[in-house]
Motif scaffolding. Structure first.
Motif, short mmCIF file in Angstrom:
data_model
loop_
_atom_site.label_atom_id
_atom_site.label_comp_id
_atom_site.label_asym_id
_atom_site.label_seq_id
_atom_site.Cartn_x
_atom_site.Cartn_y
_atom_site.Cartn_z
N ASN A 1 50.63 39.17 24.28
CA ASN A 1 49.60 39.10 25.00
C ASN A 1 49.38 40.32 25.99
OD1 ASN A 1 49.26 36.40 24.28
ND2 ASN A 1 50.51 35.63 25.82
N ASN A 2 47.95 40.57 26.39
CA ASN A 2 47.73 41.63 27.08
C ASN A 2 47.96 41.32 28.54
OD1 ASN A 2 46.39 43.98 27.83
ND2 ASN A 2 44.59 43.05 28.30
N VAL A 3 48.66 42.22 29.13
CA VAL A 3 48.92 42.16 30.53
C VAL A 3 47.92 42.97 31.40
CG1 VAL A 3 50.51 42.90 32.28
CG2 VAL A 3 51.28 42.61 30.30
N HIS A 4 47.43 42.15 32.25
CA HIS A 4 46.22 42.48 33.08
C HIS A 4 46.37 42.84 34.49
CE1 HIS A 4 41.74 42.86 34.10
NE2 HIS A 4 42.13 42.21 35.24
N TYR A 5 47.64 42.24 35.09
CA TYR A 5 48.17 42.69 36.13
C TYR A 5 49.29 43.19 36.14
CZ TYR A 5 44.13 40.11 38.25
OH TYR A 5 42.87 39.64 38.53
N VAL A 6 49.77 44.19 37.06
CA VAL A 6 51.17 44.75 37.13
C VAL A 6 51.25 44.85 38.49
CG1 VAL A 6 52.62 46.57 36.84
CG2 VAL A 6 51.28 46.16 35.06
N ILE A 7 52.42 44.22 38.93
CA ILE A 7 52.79 44.26 40.61
C ILE A 7 54.31 44.80 40.68
CG2 ILE A 7 53.31 42.74 42.19
CD1 ILE A 7 51.36 40.83 41.44
N ASN A 8 54.15 45.92 41.35
CA ASN A 8 55.44 46.63 41.44
C ASN A 8 55.93 46.28 42.81
OD1 ASN A 8 55.73 48.58 39.26
ND2 ASN A 8 53.84 49.32 40.16
N GLY A 23 51.16 51.58 32.93
CA GLY A 23 50.54 51.66 31.51
C GLY A 23 50.41 50.40 30.76
N ARG A 24 51.50 49.48 31.26
CA ARG A 24 51.53 48.19 30.61
C ARG A 24 50.33 47.16 30.88
NH1 ARG A 24 56.72 47.21 29.27
NH2 ARG A 24 58.25 48.60 29.97
N ALA A 25 49.65 47.60 31.95
CA ALA A 25 48.45 46.70 32.14
C ALA A 25 47.20 47.40 31.31
CB ALA A 25 47.96 47.16 33.62
N GLY A 26 46.54 46.37 30.80
CA GLY A 26 45.58 46.94 29.65
C GLY A 26 45.81 47.59 28.47
N ARG A 27 47.37 47.98 28.12
CA ARG A 27 47.45 48.47 27.07
C ARG A 27 46.81 48.04 25.62
NH1 ARG A 27 53.47 49.83 26.84
NH2 ARG A 27 52.81 51.41 28.22
N LYS A 28 46.98 46.68 25.68
CA LYS A 28 46.50 46.13 24.43
C LYS A 28 44.82 46.46 24.30
CE LYS A 28 46.24 41.66 22.07
NZ LYS A 28 46.53 40.20 22.01
N GLN A 29 44.15 46.22 25.39
CA GLN A 29 42.69 46.36 25.42
C GLN A 29 42.54 47.77 24.95
OE1 GLN A 29 42.23 45.18 29.56
NE2 GLN A 29 40.30 44.41 28.96
N ASN A 39 36.28 44.84 32.73
CA ASN A 39 37.51 44.08 33.29
C ASN A 39 38.90 44.98 33.04
OD1 ASN A 39 38.78 41.79 33.87
ND2 ASN A 39 39.03 41.02 31.72
N PRO A 40 38.69 46.02 34.12
CA PRO A 40 39.75 46.83 34.20
C PRO A 40 41.06 46.26 34.64
CG PRO A 40 38.26 47.20 36.05
CD PRO A 40 37.65 46.02 35.36
#
Length: 112
Positions: A1-8, A23-29, A39-40
């Motif tokens: 699955n695509n990760v759309h949000y990353v919260i540090n 970099g995990r956010a949106g990598r699949k896109q 849809n960033p």
């Protein structure tokens, strides 16, 4: 699955780790060639004074990616440049106050 949000919640100890996490956010896109502009991916990072030594590097990274830079992060930067307009306004206010004070003193002397 695509990760759309990353919260540090805990900010990484280095810029390289930060880039890796973000970099995990949106990598699949990106890998699939999809357009991310509509849809960033979104990254939230909790950055405290404890990491102020890294503020300049984070600001530079965010600006290079055309990402928003929080004013609170800018306040932690060691490369703060004084705002020339604010300095000029401050000097003008001070000069005006001194002038008014001198005028008041001169008018007080005239009364005697």
């Amino acid at each position: 699955n695509n990760v759309h949000y990353v919260i540090n919640y805990d900010f990484p100890g280095s810029i390289d780790q930060y880039v890796h996490r973000c970099g995990r956010a949106g990598r699949k896109q990106l890998l699939s060639g999809e357009d991310v502009s509509s849809n960033p991916p979104i990254v939230y990072s909790f950055f405290t004074r404890e990491f102020s030594a890294m503020a300049d590097s984070v600001i530079e990274l965010l600006r290079s990616c055309k990402a928003a830079v929080d004013p609170n992060l800018l306040a932690l930067s060691s490369n703060k440049k004084p705002d020339a307009a604010k300095s000029t306004k401050r000097r003008k206010r001070k000069a005006k106050a001194m002038s008014e004070m001198n005028d008041d003193e001169a008018s007080d002397k005239d009364d005697f």
